[in-house]
Design a protein around this motif. Structure first.
Motif, mmCIF file in Angstrom:
data_model
loop_
_atom_site.group_PDB
_atom_site.id
_atom_site.type_symbol
_atom_site.label_atom_id
_atom_site.label_comp_id
_atom_site.label_asym_id
_atom_site.label_seq_id
_atom_site.Cartn_x
_atom_site.Cartn_y
_atom_site.Cartn_z
ATOM 1 N N MET A 1 0.266 -7.514 11.645
ATOM 2 C CA MET A 1 0.567 -7.114 10.144
ATOM 3 C C MET A 1 1.840 -6.587 9.750
ATOM 4 O O MET A 1 2.395 -5.297 10.025
ATOM 5 C CB MET A 1 -0.392 -5.997 9.122
ATOM 6 N N ARG A 2 2.836 -7.611 8.166
ATOM 7 C CA ARG A 2 3.580 -6.796 7.820
ATOM 8 C C ARG A 2 3.673 -6.968 6.769
ATOM 9 O O ARG A 2 3.196 -7.310 6.024
ATOM 10 C CB ARG A 2 5.225 -7.431 8.197
ATOM 11 N N ILE A 3 4.128 -5.601 6.042
ATOM 12 C CA ILE A 3 4.316 -5.162 4.521
ATOM 13 C C ILE A 3 6.578 -5.983 4.858
ATOM 14 O O ILE A 3 6.808 -5.048 4.796
ATOM 15 C CB ILE A 3 4.376 -4.018 4.546
ATOM 16 N N ILE A 4 5.911 -6.650 3.458
ATOM 17 C CA ILE A 4 7.491 -6.384 2.508
ATOM 18 C C ILE A 4 7.007 -6.135 0.879
ATOM 19 O O ILE A 4 6.270 -5.914 0.791
ATOM 20 C CB ILE A 4 7.805 -8.390 2.799
ATOM 21 N N GLN A 83 10.547 3.070 -6.628
ATOM 22 C CA GLN A 83 9.974 2.294 -5.063
ATOM 23 C C GLN A 83 9.431 3.573 -3.630
ATOM 24 O O GLN A 83 8.878 4.537 -3.214
ATOM 25 C CB GLN A 83 9.363 1.241 -5.175
ATOM 26 N N TYR A 84 11.109 3.720 -3.916
ATOM 27 C CA TYR A 84 11.683 4.635 -2.201
ATOM 28 C C TYR A 84 11.976 6.131 -2.823
ATOM 29 O O TYR A 84 11.119 6.310 -2.124
ATOM 30 C CB TYR A 84 13.252 4.228 -1.820
ATOM 31 N N GLN A 85 11.657 6.213 -3.742
ATOM 32 C CA GLN A 85 11.529 7.618 -4.511
ATOM 33 C C GLN A 85 9.822 8.080 -3.944
ATOM 34 O O GLN A 85 9.265 9.427 -3.405
ATOM 35 C CB GLN A 85 11.654 7.868 -5.886
ATOM 36 N N TYR A 86 8.976 7.362 -4.494
ATOM 37 C CA TYR A 86 7.630 7.466 -4.459
ATOM 38 C C TYR A 86 6.420 6.759 -2.571
ATOM 39 O O TYR A 86 5.830 7.629 -2.468
ATOM 40 C CB TYR A 86 6.913 6.855 -5.131
ATOM 41 N N MET A 87 7.615 6.297 -2.023
ATOM 42 C CA MET A 87 7.354 5.930 -0.913
ATOM 43 C C MET A 87 7.657 7.752 0.446
ATOM 44 O O MET A 87 6.906 7.679 0.773
ATOM 45 C CB MET A 87 8.031 4.892 -0.011
ATOM 46 N N ALA A 88 9.241 8.177 -0.571
ATOM 47 C CA ALA A 88 8.652 9.702 0.038
ATOM 48 C C ALA A 88 9.799 9.265 2.143
ATOM 49 O O ALA A 88 8.690 10.716 1.448
ATOM 50 C CB ALA A 88 8.363 10.478 -0.339
ATOM 51 N N GLU A 101 8.424 1.074 11.057
ATOM 52 C CA GLU A 101 9.609 0.692 11.841
ATOM 53 C C GLU A 101 8.831 -0.860 12.244
ATOM 54 O O GLU A 101 9.452 -1.758 12.952
ATOM 55 C CB GLU A 101 10.145 1.527 13.108
ATOM 56 N N LYS A 102 7.581 -0.144 12.739
ATOM 57 C CA LYS A 102 6.793 -1.776 13.136
ATOM 58 C C LYS A 102 7.133 -2.801 11.871
ATOM 59 O O LYS A 102 6.394 -3.416 12.259
ATOM 60 C CB LYS A 102 5.972 -1.139 14.266
ATOM 61 N N HIS A 103 5.746 -1.812 11.019
ATOM 62 C CA HIS A 103 5.119 -3.093 10.116
ATOM 63 C C HIS A 103 6.086 -2.837 8.638
ATOM 64 O O HIS A 103 5.613 -4.831 7.948
ATOM 65 C CB HIS A 103 3.745 -1.583 9.657
ATOM 66 N N LEU A 104 7.075 -2.788 8.436
ATOM 67 C CA LEU A 104 7.677 -2.752 7.271
ATOM 68 C C LEU A 104 8.618 -3.511 7.585
ATOM 69 O O LEU A 104 9.468 -3.003 8.152
ATOM 70 C CB LEU A 104 7.750 -1.166 6.742
ATOM 71 N N ARG A 105 9.107 -4.306 6.567
ATOM 72 C CA ARG A 105 10.346 -5.184 5.946
ATOM 73 C C ARG A 105 10.725 -5.188 5.193
ATOM 74 O O ARG A 105 9.802 -5.575 3.939
ATOM 75 C CB ARG A 105 9.712 -6.484 6.981
ATOM 76 N N ILE A 106 12.193 -5.037 4.941
ATOM 77 C CA ILE A 106 12.992 -4.962 3.624
ATOM 78 C C ILE A 106 13.410 -6.158 3.182
ATOM 79 O O ILE A 106 14.606 -6.572 4.194
ATOM 80 C CB ILE A 106 13.804 -3.860 3.726
ATOM 81 N N LEU A 107 13.574 -6.753 2.337
ATOM 82 C CA LEU A 107 14.082 -8.649 2.177
ATOM 83 C C LEU A 107 15.427 -7.875 0.921
ATOM 84 O O LEU A 107 15.268 -6.678 0.272
ATOM 85 C CB LEU A 107 13.710 -9.213 0.819
ATOM 86 N N SER A 108 16.295 -8.275 1.520
ATOM 87 C CA SER A 108 17.287 -8.176 1.180
ATOM 88 C C SER A 108 18.057 -9.660 1.432
ATOM 89 O O SER A 108 18.804 -9.946 1.661
ATOM 90 C CB SER A 108 18.465 -7.662 1.545
ATOM 91 N N GLY A 109 19.230 -9.475 -0.040
ATOM 92 C CA GLY A 109 20.202 -10.825 -0.270
ATOM 93 C C GLY A 109 21.197 -10.490 0.067
ATOM 94 O O GLY A 109 22.152 -11.578 0.527
ATOM 95 N N PHE A 110 21.536 -9.216 0.887
ATOM 96 C CA PHE A 110 23.383 -9.587 1.327
ATOM 97 C C PHE A 110 22.443 -9.310 3.102
ATOM 98 O O PHE A 110 23.413 -10.060 4.063
ATOM 99 C CB PHE A 110 23.122 -7.632 1.227
ATOM 100 N N VAL A 208 3.134 2.145 0.402
ATOM 101 C CA VAL A 208 3.630 2.040 1.934
ATOM 102 C C VAL A 208 2.649 3.382 1.522
ATOM 103 O O VAL A 208 3.631 3.118 3.033
ATOM 104 C CB VAL A 208 4.719 0.982 1.469
ATOM 105 N N ARG A 209 3.519 4.486 1.533
ATOM 106 C CA ARG A 209 3.158 5.628 1.961
ATOM 107 C C ARG A 209 1.666 5.587 2.838
ATOM 108 O O ARG A 209 1.036 6.199 3.517
ATOM 109 C CB ARG A 209 3.776 6.721 0.664
ATOM 110 N N PHE A 210 0.792 5.630 1.559
ATOM 111 C CA PHE A 210 -1.037 5.294 1.742
ATOM 112 C C PHE A 210 -0.836 4.685 3.871
ATOM 113 O O PHE A 210 -1.683 5.057 4.154
ATOM 114 C CB PHE A 210 -1.599 5.001 0.729
ATOM 115 N N MET A 211 -0.533 3.701 3.234
ATOM 116 C CA MET A 211 -0.647 2.496 4.466
ATOM 117 C C MET A 211 -0.170 3.367 5.919
ATOM 118 O O MET A 211 -0.451 3.532 6.776
ATOM 119 C CB MET A 211 0.255 1.456 4.551
#
Length: 253
Positions: A1-4, A83-88, A101-110, A208-211
């Motif tokens: 599983m991956r989270i975007i 979003q990142y403030q609440y992920m903390a 590091e295993k599950h989360l992926r950040i999408l980026s235009g750059f 994300v924090r919950f997961m």
């Protein structure tokens, strides 16, 4: 599983808290974007960024001095949006860092796609920016199916916590092997589900924090999410869309 998830416009440099693990997967493609942007005038860049003079000046100086290989911050600590403030992530425990590091992926235009501990520098470039890169008419054309192919090579189950602007980079290339689950965080307005921008960003971060805290390894596990007064609604959901409705806080004054 991956989270975007989506990136944030506001970024910072933090080279002291934690080290980065590796360079982004598509850093050579990022070099192409950087080179192109360095060739643009301040006026052209400000038009692309659609921002005020203060923010434009800051990012113009960043472009002029940009070095993709020095003074890098782990991506997860670089973005500063709601979003990142609440992920903390700054207060995550070691096992929670290992989970994202295993599950989360950040999408980026750059950068295309980022693991949480990829080393990045501050930039401003939204995926929908009106940017023509050499022979490409948009960043969607520039990245094409490269981001989706990378993600699908890691997992066939994707939890979508990204905005439509970014999730489009993945959803446009779905096939029958991929289980793509979009989480909706809303409120009922008559018979319609209404999503409110700031609350959605807050909920995505909390999810994300919950997961991470609960080490969720199966998509069914996210149905237990019950933070910020959101509750999973089975009768409004299906296998591709998980709906969480915000309930009135009975204890609020």
């Amino acid at each position: 599983m991956r989270i975007i998830i989506s990136p944030a416009k506001k970024m910072n440099v933090d080279i002291d808290s934690l080290g980065y693990n590796q360079l982004p997967e598509f850093v050579k493609d990022t070099e192409i974007l950087m080179k192109y942007m360095k060739e643009l005038s301040y006026k052209d860049l400000k038009s692309i960024w659609k921002c005020n003079e203060k923010i434009a000046n800051l990012n113009y100086e960043r472009i002029r001095k940009m070095d993709l290989y020095r003074n890098l911050t782990p991506a997860i600590l670089s973005f500063e949006g709601i979003q990142y403030q609440y992920m903390a992530p700054g207060v995550f425990e070691t096992d929670e860092y290992e989970y994202i590091e295993k599950h989360l992926r950040i999408l980026s235009g750059f950068y295309g796609i980022l693991c949480p501990f990829d080393g990045v520098i501050p930039y401003r470039l939204e995926m929908e920016a009106k940017l023509k890169v050499y022979d490409f008419n948009s960043l969607y054309e520039f990245w094409n199916n490269k981001i989706a192919d990378k993600l699908f090579s890691e997992s066939h189950c994707i939890v979508n916590l990204a905005s439509r602007e970014y999730s489009k980079c993945i959803s446009s290339y779905l096939n029958e092997k991929i289980h793509f689950v979009t989480c909706v965080f809303g409120e009922m307005n008559g018979e319609k589900i209404i999503e409110k921008g700031t609350l959605v960003k807050m909920a995505r971060g909390e999810m994300v924090r919950f997961m991470a805290e609960n080490k969720i390894e199966n998509v069914e596990g996210i149905k237990r999410f019950n933070r910020l007064n959101y509750v999973f609604e089975d009768h409004l959901s299906d296998q591709d869309t998980f709906v969480f409705l915000r309930k009135e806080n009975k204890n609020a004054k």
